[in-house]
Write a protein that holds these residues in place. Structure first.
Motif, PDB file in Angstrom:
ATOM      1  N   ARG A   1       1.175   4.362  -2.899  1.00  0.00           N
ATOM      2  CA  ARG A   1       1.088   5.619  -2.518  1.00  0.00           C
ATOM      3  C   ARG A   1       2.192   6.424  -2.964  1.00  0.00           C
ATOM      4  NH1 ARG A   1      -1.012  10.095  -3.269  1.00  0.00           N
ATOM      5  NH2 ARG A   1       0.125  11.956  -1.971  1.00  0.00           N
TER       6      ARG A   1
ATOM      7  N   ILE B   1       0.847  -1.127   0.027  1.00  0.00           N
ATOM      8  CA  ILE B   1      -0.049  -0.121   0.039  1.00  0.00           C
ATOM      9  C   ILE B   1       0.900   1.156   0.044  1.00  0.00           C
ATOM     10  CG2 ILE B   1      -1.719   1.376   1.460  1.00  0.00           C
ATOM     11  CD1 ILE B   1      -2.615  -1.204   2.283  1.00  0.00           C
TER      12      ILE B   1
ATOM     13  N   PHE C   1      -3.047   4.222   9.170  1.00  0.00           N
ATOM     14  CA  PHE C   1      -2.124   3.475   8.377  1.00  0.00           C
ATOM     15  C   PHE C   1      -0.792   3.819   8.780  1.00  0.00           C
ATOM     16  CE2 PHE C   1      -5.214   3.008   4.612  1.00  0.00           C
ATOM     17  CZ  PHE C   1      -5.142   1.801   4.761  1.00  0.00           C
TER      18      PHE C   1
END
Ligand code: PFF
Length: 458
Positions: free
Chosen positions: A195, A191, A310
């Protein structure tokens, strides 16, 4: 007869094939991938360094890893005891002693960095590092490492956590923790990668990672790559010997070594992809050193939706990865003290973590109270790091390779390699044997001498 801790340990071991992979990978994957690999790559010029690192891993560090796993499984003993059993009355056991010392010195600075990671979980949760301003994330990191009480507290915290797990034993403690961690870490890194790749200017980071510029390569750069390759796979110091001693006779060790090496390398590259696009996008320099992870990653998360939860999760996972690696480091002196000096597991663990706390505090304080204390032009933190990665681990690597290649010999090695000829892997065994008999010792020796400036090859 009273059953001693020593006997118990001898009978215990990893309980399943998945557990073996998870624990071995749990030792390899750690701060080395997420903190060290990116910053050392940044300091040594990027893609060309990575290429040399990959070659060193494949041809040198992985064969040494396999050697250690075989020696450990064959003898069912700690690093010192294993070599004593295979070569009684010969000085080979000193290689194990050097391993115990290396594990100890690595823990001195590893617990410091692991402590920073633990503290970042809380900083992420309360929002202190939730910022896209380079000055802000840099200031928070500086504030942490120039302090005294805070980093020391976290370092001791790390030692208490890992000590507690180690006291509960091999299969239960180590295996259970690492089995859950690995897949989750992987997904989260993925993830962050996505990004980071979407940041404006990301392509410059990719270029830095994948487009080699060989003009930056010198022998000290090659030595850094070799040292990292050892540190990464936890080899050259008896960790894999110790873990090998907990692995069942039916497991396919060459395959385990290959799988661990490939997965470990993938995690490092993924960490690089998470960090370098951000380095360039936010205007940092790739050679910022040990602070790199701690100043760039907060900015990546802060610039994305749901960044805060996160980021907390990310630092939790890095902390768990660091803990998995720490367990394997701590296990080296503990197994040695239990088996060779007949201490109980509890006393051995408590003694080791107290000693690491003492020596480790000098690494932790090297950016504050002890910043003037220098060894060979390095502060204590850098000195422990340099001494282990660039000298002790490569030296350990030479001797593990020489041991298998010249002392143990092909036939005995092959019996262990092939599980008494049950595995049909003779071709692989021949390549491996050539690597440990000739390639690894000569290559490591040359790089070590040239990298340290004892040999002029230009
Ligand atoms: N391989 C670990 C990492 O990359 O974080 C560090 C390490 C663990 C080095 C165990 C050496 C060791 F024996």
């Amino acid at each position: 007869m009273q059953e001693t801790q020593h006997d118990k340990l001898q009978r215990e071991g990893f309980s399943s094939s998945l557990g073996v992979i998870a624990a071995t990978l749990g030792s390899a994957v750690g701060l080395g991938n997420i903190w060290k690999f990116p910053y050392v790559t940044g300091q040594n010029g990027g893609a060309a360094f990575i290429l040399i690192y990959l070659i060193a891993t494949l041809l040198i560090s992985m064969p040494v890893m396999l050697s250690e796993l075989m020696i450990g499984r064959k003898t069912n003993a700690n690093a010192v005891g294993a070599l004593r059993k295979l070569a009684p009355q010969e000085p080979w056991f000193l290689l194990g002693v050097s391993g115990v010392l290396s594990a100890f010195l690595i823990m001195a600075f590893y617990t410091d960095v692991a402590g920073w990671v633990f503290s970042y979980i809380f900083k992420a949760a309360v929002g202190t590092i939730h910022s896209t301003s380079p000055e802000q994330t840099y200031a928070v990191f500086q504030g942490l490492v120039s302090g005294v009480g805070e980093p020391l507290f976290w370092q001791i915290f790390v030692l208490v956590v890992t000590g507690t797990i180690i006291m509960s034993g091999v299969a239960k403690g180590i295996e259970r923790v690492t089995k859950i961690l690995m897949p989750v870490l992987f997904v989260l890194l993925f993830i962050v990668d996505i990004r980071s790749l979407m940041l404006p200017g990301a392509s410059e980071g990719l270029k830095f990672l994948f487009d080699p510029d060989f003009s930056k390569i010198s022998f000290s750069v090659v030595l850094a790559a070799l040292g990292l390759a050892f540190f990464k796979l936890s080899v050259g110091m008896g960790t894999m010997t110790t873990y090998g001693s907990y692995i069942g006779k039916e497991e396919d060790l060459p395959r385990i070594a290959l799988k661990v090496m490939l997965s470990d390398t993938l995690v490092s590259i993924m960490a690089g992809i998470a960090i370098f696009p951000a380095v360039f996008a936010f205007g940092f320099k790739p050679n910022d050193g040990p602070s790199l992870l701690f100043i760039t990653i907060p900015m990546v998360f802060s610039s994305m939706p749901f960044g805060r939860p996160f980021m907390v999760l990310f630092f939790i996972l890095v902390a768990v990865a660091a803990t998995g690696a720490m367990l394997s480091l701590l296990e080296v002196p503990v197994a040695y003290l239990v088996e060779e000096h007949k201490l109980t597991r509890r006393v051995a663990t408590l003694g080791t973590i107290s000693a690491v706390a003492l020596v480790g505090s000098t690494a932790t304080l090297s950016t504050s109270l002890l910043s003037d204390v220098m060894f060979f032009g390095k502060n204590m933190f850098d000195f422990y790091d340099f001494l282990t990665s660039n000298i002790l681990l490569p030296l350990g690597g030479i001797f593990f390779a020489l041991f298998v290649g010249w002392r143990w010999g092909y036939q005995r090695m092959f019996t262990e390699f092939s599980n008494d000829r049950h595995l049909k892997n003779e071709g692989f065994a021949k390549i491996y044997f050539f690597l440990v008999k000739y390639v690894a010792p000569i290559a490591i020796m040359l790089v070590l001498l040239a990298g340290l400036g004892f040999l002029k090859l230009k």
